[in-house]
Design an enzyme around this catalytic site. Structure first.
Site, PDB file in Angstrom:
ATOM      1  N   ASP A 431      -9.141   4.348  -0.223  1.00 55.08           N
ATOM      2  CA  ASP A 431      -7.979   5.429   0.588  1.00 55.08           C
ATOM      3  C   ASP A 431      -8.630   5.091   1.646  1.00 55.08           C
ATOM      4  O   ASP A 431     -10.004   4.760   2.148  1.00 55.08           O
ATOM      5  CB  ASP A 431      -8.259   6.026  -0.036  1.00 55.08           C
ATOM      6  N   ASP A 496       2.888   7.212  -0.694  1.00 56.52           N
ATOM      7  CA  ASP A 496       3.174   8.898  -1.024  1.00 56.52           C
ATOM      8  C   ASP A 496       3.962   9.293  -1.848  1.00 56.52           C
ATOM      9  O   ASP A 496       3.993  10.075  -2.179  1.00 56.52           O
ATOM     10  CB  ASP A 496       1.675   9.669  -0.049  1.00 56.52           C
TER      11      ASP A 496
END
Ligand code: GLA
Length: 701
Positions: A431, A496
């Site tokens: 990430d 997301d």
């Protein structure tokens, strides 16, 4: 005879002429030209504007000055001198599929090499290297990786805009006389302007992308003779790229191709580097994020893994929250040691449990970041990228580590390597959750370019040490999706936003350049955590099904009914992924009136997914005309399976019932013309059709 080069495949080929002095002239893009024609001995540029010499305007990587008045793709200087570069004495070398054009500027003391690579998929790669042959440092203000000829005349540019949770929103703009430009200064690929562009003219379509995860610039310039050039390259901060004597700058690679299909073929067959040399069937994933957030409880996670395995899930990914004292997002980035409060015996019991269930184990890292509230920051506050005297700008309460410093990269490698070496980890979710706001080193100089290279180097090092491990590229969802990172990773977290309604447009946009099996798509809880929208499980599952399918909820919280239904979709995914992810099989149609259609087709099976986002404006949907890539398969077909078993139609006729039940056969050639008359779906519902071929001449019903 003039030196003419044709680089590319039979249909997509860049024809160039090398001049005695000046940059390679673009003759055109398309089929290779016949170089024996005397036509090419004629000078193509004319003398205009009072100039006594002709200066061609359609060239690769034009440099400024010397009568070129367009946008220079290369610019630099030595403390204000040598601001003009003019290359000549071209040498051509070939190595495999790569042709290198090397030119020299003895006045400015520079050498340029343009590397053009023709890929079997029909994609053309281009990259530039610039070497400083002088004695003094050369400050490179700009050095584009590539120039491609863009459609002239009435033409359109489609690029992507977006934000966190809403990536890949396509915008189409008409091109005119001026300059079209996109610059990304976020230090990561970005949610709002990934380096991808589709250009459409009346006769030609061209798609281009820069394989790069840092700052970039894409410029479309109309040349003096009315043609258009598109330039793609890295964006430097002032003074960022200084090449000392004998040093070289190497640009990222830019790619051009005719269409989405060529880009998908290239990504699958040539760009991506799979453990073991080839992609394995994409495993159904359970990601723990939305089901647990930071609340890791060993007993529950084990039970979730057991439930996941019984649903047919094949990979368990432990997301954020397992290290340091990471109970929320304000702390512990950088402290990559297992949190003994949550995992008193370490991660081994969980990893062992997951792998004993026959699932792969994956784990989350955000290597490039540090929280000020961390042991790492306390010990090494100087490891973060900051500029002396300037305010420290936090984002998600975190700072970026200076990976260009070997001790920082070594530390991170050591931490990742330890987790991977001690556990049966087959997957990393890598990430990166903030933009680079003041990427300065301690010498006060900008560092985005060096940082991007250092991130790649760390990824490469992790991969070299653990070649069987797959990596997912995530950056607050889809903030780092590009062909640079895809060279070293195997999946991207598309967004997301797990709301299937929003995902329709996000996934449609993202799949312009990225093959569907690389785009992570998960069935999440309803109501959705980002939007609060309630959607049926069928809709959530079907929107995710053609991509790299996964589940992101706590499986222990599923009702019996939802568990049974989810099992059906997981089974369907496993049955159909072989077709959905087969090279060259997938297709997608432009959305019309909120209706999205995508799928895949092979000789033995066609899968079509139809999803209705918002309520239609029209009274009824047009019959579904499948693209030529599907209808060219020919033959008689019928619908074999429909999912969900009871789709949400507004109205359905008897004939349509017969069609969906498989008792009516049809030829693909007829559907190409007349389409399939499918019933109208209610808003926020979807339908999967599985078609099977039937023997020629034999009809049902
Ligand atoms: C980012 C990612 C999410 C999740 C969280 C964890 O937002 O995009 O998928 O991993 O970080 O903090």
């Amino acid at each position: 005879m003039t030196a003419i080069l044709s680089i590319g495949t039979a249909d997509f080929c860049l024809n160039l002429r090398l001049p005695a002095l000046g940059m390679p002239e673009i003759l055109g893009l398309g089929r290779p030209v016949d170089i024996s024609e005397p036509l090419f001995d004629i000078e193509r540029a004319s003398r205009v504007n009072g100039m006594d010499v002709a200066v061609p305007s359609s060239v690769l990587l034009p440099t400024g000055g010397m009568g070129y008045f367009g946008w220079p793709a290369i610019a630099g200087h030595r403390m204000g001198r040598d601001f003009v570069a003019q290359f000549g004495q071209w040498r051509v070398t070939r190595e495999g599929r790569t042709t290198r054009l090397t030119g020299l500027d003895i006045v400015a003391g520079l050498e340029i090499t343009i590397a053009l690579t023709e890929h079997a998929s029909g994609i053309l790669g281009m990259a530039t290297s610039l070497t400083n042959l002088g004695e003094d440092a050369y400050c490179l203000d700009r050095c584009m990786a590539a120039t491609f000829p863009a459609p002239a005349g009435c033409a359109y540019a489609s690029s992507f805009t977006g934000m966190w949770g809403r990536e890949f929103q396509m915008r189409r703009e008409a091109l005119d006389n001026g300059l079209w430009s996109q610059e990304n200064r976020r230090g990561r690929t970005s949610h709002d302007r990934p380096p991808m562009l589709v250009l459409e003219g009346s006769h030609r379509r061209l798609a281009v992308t820069l394989g790069w995860s840092g700052g970039h610039q894409m410029v479309i310039d109309r040349t003096d003779d009315g043609q258009r050039l598109v330039h793609l390259g890295e964006l430097f901060e002032p003074g960022e790229m200084i090449i000392t004597a004998g040093e070289s700058y190497h640009s990222p690679v830019a790619y051009a191709g005719p269409d989405t299909e060529a880009f998908h073929a290239f990504a699958r067959g040539e760009l991506m580097d799979w453990p073991g040399g080839r992609m394995t069937p994409r495993p159904v994933t359970l990601n723990t994020w939305e089901g647990n957030y930071f609340d890791h409880e060993m007993g529950s996670l084990k039970a979730q893994a057991t439930a996941a395995a019984s649903l047919g899930i094949e990979r368990f990914v432990l997301d954020d929250g397992w290290f340091g004292k990471r109970d929320d997002d304000t702390t512990s980035l950088g402290d990559w040691d297992i949190d003994r409060r949550k995992y008193p015996e370490g991660l081994k019991p969980l990893v062992g449990h997951v792998t004993a269930l026959g699932m792969q184990f994956g784990i989350w890292f955000e290597p490039e970041m540090v929280n000020r509230n961390s042991e790492l920051y306390k010990a090494h506050p100087d490891w973060a990228l900051t500029i002396k005297g300037r305010p420290i700008l936090e984002s998600r309460t975190q700072l970026v580590l200076d990976l260009t410093r070997p001790e920082v990269s070594d530390y991170l490698f050591g931490k990742i390597d330890a987790v991977l070496s001690e556990h049966a980890v087959s997957y990393i979710k890598w990430d990166m959750n903030r933009d680079l706001t003041h990427a300065g080193g301690h010498d006060g100089r900008a560092k985005v370019a060096a940082q991007t290279r250092a991130v790649y180097a760390l990824m490469d090092r992790v991969r070299a040490a653990h070649p069987a491990v797959e990596i997912e590229s995530c950056a607050s969802g889809g903030g780092r999706i590009d062909y640079g990172v895809l060279k070293r990773t195997h999946r991207v977290w598309t967004s997301d936003c797990t709301d299937a309604f929003e995902r329709l447009e996000i996934q449609h946009g993202a799949s312009t350049f990225i093959p569907p099996e690389i785009l992570g798509s998960h069935v999440a809880a309803s109501p959705n955590h980002q939007t609060g929208r309630r959607l049926t499980l069928a809709f959530r599952a079907l929107v995710a099904l053609a991509y790299h399918f996964g589940v992101e909820l706590n499986p222990l919280e599923l009702s019996d009914e939802d568990r049974d239904e989810l099992t059906v979709y997981i089974e369907a995914y496993k049955r159909l992924r072989e077709v959905l992810h087969a090279p060259g099989a997938n297709f997608r149609l432009p959305p019309v009136d909120g209706r999205y259609v995508w799928g895949a087709a092979r000789q033995d099976k066609i899968v079509i997914i139809v999803a209705q986002g918002p309520q239609m404006v029209g009274e009824q949907p047009a019959p579904l005309r499948l693209p030529e890539s599907v209808t060219k398969l020919g033959g008689h077909w019928r619908i074999r399976t429909v999912l969900p078993a009871e789709p949400q139609f507004i109205r359905i006729s008897e004939g349509q019932k017969a069609l969906l039940s498989g008792s009516v056969s049809f030829t693909l050639s007829n559907t190409a013309i007349a389409g399939l008359p499918l019933p109208m779906l209610t808003a926020e519902s979807a339908l999967l059709l599985e078609l099977e071929p039937i023997k020629e001449g034999k009809t049902h019903g």
